[in-house]
Design a protein around this motif. Structure first.
Motif, PDB file in Angstrom:
ATOM      1  N   TRP A  87     -10.388 -58.148  15.525  1.00 48.25           N
ATOM      2  CA  TRP A  87     -10.677 -58.850  16.806  1.00 48.25           C
ATOM      3  C   TRP A  87      -9.932 -57.517  17.733  1.00 48.25           C
ATOM      4  CZ3 TRP A  87     -13.477 -62.421  16.607  1.00 48.25           C
ATOM      5  CH2 TRP A  87     -13.380 -63.394  15.648  1.00 48.25           C
ATOM      6  N   HIS A  88     -10.880 -57.075  19.029  1.00 44.60           N
ATOM      7  CA  HIS A  88     -10.297 -56.074  19.757  1.00 44.60           C
ATOM      8  C   HIS A  88     -10.172 -54.458  19.483  1.00 44.60           C
ATOM      9  CE1 HIS A  88     -10.109 -59.830  22.084  1.00 44.60           C
ATOM     10  NE2 HIS A  88      -8.612 -60.368  21.357  1.00 44.60           N
ATOM     11  N   VAL A  89     -11.231 -54.303  18.572  1.00 49.28           N
ATOM     12  CA  VAL A  89     -11.398 -52.584  18.177  1.00 49.28           C
ATOM     13  C   VAL A  89     -11.617 -52.186  19.359  1.00 49.28           C
ATOM     14  CG1 VAL A  89     -12.254 -50.809  16.229  1.00 49.28           C
ATOM     15  CG2 VAL A  89     -12.370 -53.002  15.554  1.00 49.28           C
ATOM     16  N   MET A  90     -10.989 -50.642  19.534  1.00 47.21           N
ATOM     17  CA  MET A  90     -10.904 -50.176  20.596  1.00 47.21           C
ATOM     18  C   MET A  90     -11.468 -48.908  19.858  1.00 47.21           C
ATOM     19  SD  MET A  90      -8.113 -48.639  23.055  1.00 47.21           S
ATOM     20  CE  MET A  90      -8.232 -47.687  24.339  1.00 47.21           C
ATOM     21  N   LYS A  91     -11.743 -47.757  20.272  1.00 48.70           N
ATOM     22  CA  LYS A  91     -12.783 -46.041  19.992  1.00 48.70           C
ATOM     23  C   LYS A  91     -13.252 -45.948  20.999  1.00 48.70           C
ATOM     24  CE  LYS A  91     -12.640 -47.582  15.385  1.00 48.70           C
ATOM     25  NZ  LYS A  91     -11.841 -46.695  14.984  1.00 48.70           N
ATOM     26  N   LEU A  92     -12.922 -44.210  21.076  1.00 50.91           N
ATOM     27  CA  LEU A  92     -13.384 -44.253  22.583  1.00 50.91           C
ATOM     28  C   LEU A  92     -14.250 -42.960  22.158  1.00 50.91           C
ATOM     29  CD1 LEU A  92      -9.365 -42.669  23.362  1.00 50.91           C
ATOM     30  CD2 LEU A  92     -11.076 -44.449  23.920  1.00 50.91           C
ATOM     31  N   PRO A  93     -14.781 -42.631  22.699  1.00 46.22           N
ATOM     32  CA  PRO A  93     -16.413 -41.629  22.971  1.00 46.22           C
ATOM     33  C   PRO A  93     -15.786 -40.266  22.004  1.00 46.22           C
ATOM     34  CG  PRO A  93     -16.180 -42.092  25.021  1.00 46.22           C
ATOM     35  CD  PRO A  93     -15.202 -43.351  24.156  1.00 46.22           C
ATOM     36  N   GLY A  94     -16.073 -40.071  20.811  1.00 45.85           N
ATOM     37  CA  GLY A  94     -16.192 -38.526  19.907  1.00 45.85           C
ATOM     38  C   GLY A  94     -14.787 -39.274  18.847  1.00 45.85           C
ATOM     39  N   ASP A  95     -14.035 -40.523  18.662  1.00 47.99           N
ATOM     40  CA  ASP A  95     -13.751 -40.755  17.603  1.00 47.99           C
ATOM     41  C   ASP A  95     -14.779 -40.506  16.495  1.00 47.99           C
ATOM     42  OD1 ASP A  95     -11.433 -41.110  19.173  1.00 47.99           O
ATOM     43  OD2 ASP A  95     -11.204 -42.913  19.031  1.00 47.99           O
ATOM     44  N   ALA A  96     -13.651 -40.365  15.101  1.00 50.99           N
ATOM     45  CA  ALA A  96     -14.649 -40.618  14.056  1.00 50.99           C
ATOM     46  C   ALA A  96     -14.884 -41.985  13.010  1.00 50.99           C
ATOM     47  CB  ALA A  96     -14.509 -39.442  13.185  1.00 50.99           C
ATOM     48  N   TRP A  97     -15.633 -42.373  12.787  1.00 53.37           N
ATOM     49  CA  TRP A  97     -16.024 -43.487  12.601  1.00 53.37           C
ATOM     50  C   TRP A  97     -16.833 -43.548  11.765  1.00 53.37           C
ATOM     51  CZ3 TRP A  97     -16.750 -48.773  14.884  1.00 53.37           C
ATOM     52  CH2 TRP A  97     -16.323 -50.165  14.459  1.00 53.37           C
ATOM     53  N   PRO A  98     -16.950 -43.066  10.027  1.00 54.75           N
ATOM     54  CA  PRO A  98     -18.006 -43.307   8.959  1.00 54.75           C
ATOM     55  C   PRO A  98     -18.436 -44.495   9.022  1.00 54.75           C
ATOM     56  CG  PRO A  98     -16.038 -41.679   8.267  1.00 54.75           C
ATOM     57  CD  PRO A  98     -16.476 -42.420   9.791  1.00 54.75           C
ATOM     58  N   GLU A  99     -17.553 -45.416   8.642  1.00 54.67           N
ATOM     59  CA  GLU A  99     -18.087 -46.816   9.001  1.00 54.67           C
ATOM     60  C   GLU A  99     -19.104 -47.603   9.953  1.00 54.67           C
ATOM     61  OE1 GLU A  99     -15.177 -45.904   8.316  1.00 54.67           O
ATOM     62  OE2 GLU A  99     -14.863 -46.499   6.325  1.00 54.67           O
ATOM     63  N   GLY A 100     -18.233 -47.383  10.779  1.00 48.85           N
ATOM     64  CA  GLY A 100     -18.653 -47.489  12.601  1.00 48.85           C
ATOM     65  C   GLY A 100     -20.097 -47.340  12.546  1.00 48.85           C
ATOM     66  N   ASP A 101     -19.874 -46.085  12.384  1.00 50.92           N
ATOM     67  CA  ASP A 101     -21.674 -45.628  12.254  1.00 50.92           C
ATOM     68  C   ASP A 101     -22.592 -46.216  12.016  1.00 50.92           C
ATOM     69  OD1 ASP A 101     -20.540 -43.476  14.440  1.00 50.92           O
ATOM     70  OD2 ASP A 101     -20.194 -41.746  12.525  1.00 50.92           O
ATOM     71  N   ASP A 102     -22.689 -46.282  10.334  1.00 54.85           N
ATOM     72  CA  ASP A 102     -23.121 -46.735   9.690  1.00 54.85           C
ATOM     73  C   ASP A 102     -23.586 -48.366  10.184  1.00 54.85           C
ATOM     74  OD1 ASP A 102     -23.665 -44.536   7.890  1.00 54.85           O
ATOM     75  OD2 ASP A 102     -21.923 -45.004   6.504  1.00 54.85           O
ATOM     76  N   LEU A 143     -17.376 -50.007  23.554  1.00 54.05           N
ATOM     77  CA  LEU A 143     -18.689 -49.305  24.046  1.00 54.05           C
ATOM     78  C   LEU A 143     -19.444 -47.895  25.199  1.00 54.05           C
ATOM     79  CD1 LEU A 143     -19.254 -52.200  26.781  1.00 54.05           C
ATOM     80  CD2 LEU A 143     -20.478 -51.190  24.504  1.00 54.05           C
ATOM     81  N   GLY A 144     -17.919 -47.147  25.084  1.00 52.95           N
ATOM     82  CA  GLY A 144     -18.425 -46.158  25.262  1.00 52.95           C
ATOM     83  C   GLY A 144     -18.609 -45.369  24.260  1.00 52.95           C
ATOM     84  N   TRP A 145     -17.668 -45.741  22.879  1.00 54.33           N
ATOM     85  CA  TRP A 145     -18.391 -45.122  22.003  1.00 54.33           C
ATOM     86  C   TRP A 145     -19.389 -45.142  21.469  1.00 54.33           C
ATOM     87  CZ3 TRP A 145     -19.882 -47.469  17.210  1.00 54.33           C
ATOM     88  CH2 TRP A 145     -19.595 -46.537  15.697  1.00 54.33           C
ATOM     89  N   ARG A 149     -22.513 -42.671  20.821  1.00 53.58           N
ATOM     90  CA  ARG A 149     -22.965 -42.349  19.575  1.00 53.58           C
ATOM     91  C   ARG A 149     -25.198 -42.874  19.047  1.00 53.58           C
ATOM     92  NH1 ARG A 149     -19.435 -39.538  16.723  1.00 53.58           N
ATOM     93  NH2 ARG A 149     -19.471 -40.570  15.115  1.00 53.58           N
ATOM     94  N   PHE A 150     -24.920 -43.685  19.727  1.00 51.56           N
ATOM     95  CA  PHE A 150     -26.278 -44.079  20.170  1.00 51.56           C
ATOM     96  C   PHE A 150     -27.368 -43.792  21.141  1.00 51.56           C
ATOM     97  CE2 PHE A 150     -23.590 -46.191  17.091  1.00 51.56           C
ATOM     98  CZ  PHE A 150     -23.794 -45.821  16.186  1.00 51.56           C
ATOM     99  N   PRO A 151     -28.821 -43.685  21.030  1.00 52.41           N
ATOM    100  CA  PRO A 151     -29.428 -43.784  22.269  1.00 52.41           C
ATOM    101  C   PRO A 151     -30.532 -44.115  22.827  1.00 52.41           C
ATOM    102  CG  PRO A 151     -30.661 -42.691  20.029  1.00 52.41           C
ATOM    103  CD  PRO A 151     -29.495 -43.818  19.636  1.00 52.41           C
ATOM    104  N   VAL A 152     -29.609 -44.915  22.573  1.00 55.76           N
ATOM    105  CA  VAL A 152     -29.471 -46.968  23.358  1.00 55.76           C
ATOM    106  C   VAL A 152     -29.335 -46.626  25.075  1.00 55.76           C
ATOM    107  CG1 VAL A 152     -29.149 -48.370  21.410  1.00 55.76           C
ATOM    108  CG2 VAL A 152     -27.277 -47.359  23.449  1.00 55.76           C
ATOM    109  N   ARG A 153     -30.438 -47.175  25.698  1.00 56.60           N
ATOM    110  CA  ARG A 153     -29.990 -47.883  26.955  1.00 56.60           C
ATOM    111  C   ARG A 153     -28.388 -47.929  27.440  1.00 56.60           C
ATOM    112  NH1 ARG A 153     -35.486 -50.827  29.015  1.00 56.60           N
ATOM    113  NH2 ARG A 153     -36.598 -49.488  27.040  1.00 56.60           N
TER     114      ARG A 153
END
Length: 157
Positions: A87-102, A143-145, A149-153
């Protein structure tokens, strides 16, 4: 479905919910494009009870669009929990999170398909979707992260 649910909904509504949760995942898996362009994905985010489902359903009327419902819900989507969501995970642009990327790569391509994530997807929209509308209610703090990270709108919050 509980007895309380049966009393709340008509037989038609119950049949729609059951068919969406049982047939929807199979239809999406069998017919979704494998060469999906992430730039087609629309992200809708907000707080619970803020109108995100309504907005996603309105956007879901766009031709060949399909809603992926709350794929970050760790209690309903085991892969979300496995990726480290809580619940309420916070990730900032630039944070490394390989599991999240996948995980979010799969989410934004419409590949996290479960009875929960297609529960708001009419069966007619589950066949060969060409645009995913991904609806979140607990991703505001990442959302910033996500957007960097991804080329979405740009996400709608």
């Amino acid at each position: 479905m509980s007895l309380q649910d049966l009393q709340k909904y008509s037989l038609r509504e119950i049949a729609q919910r059951v068919s969406r949760r049982s047939l929807g995942p199979a239809l999406v898996r069998l017919t979704a494009a494998r060469d999906y362009d992430l730039a087609e994905t629309l992200v809708v985010a907000g707080s619970p009870r803020s109108g995100t489902t309504w907005l996603a359903e309105v956007l879901g009327t766009l031709p060949r669009s399909a809603i992926l419902f709350e794929p970050e819900h760790m209690l309903q989507v085991p892969a979300a929990r496995k990726a480290g969501l809580d619940w309420h995970v916070m990730k900032l642009p630039g944070d490394a999170w390989p599991e999240g990327d996948d995980y979010f790569e799969r989410v934004l391509r419409g590949r996290v398909v479960t009875p929960w994530t297609v529960s708001h997807l009419p069966l007619s929209r589950a066949i060969a979707p060409r645009r995913w509308i991904v609806k979140f209610v607990d991703a505001n703090l990442m959302l910033g992260w996500l957007a960097t990270r991804f080329p979405v709108r740009p996400p709608v919050l």
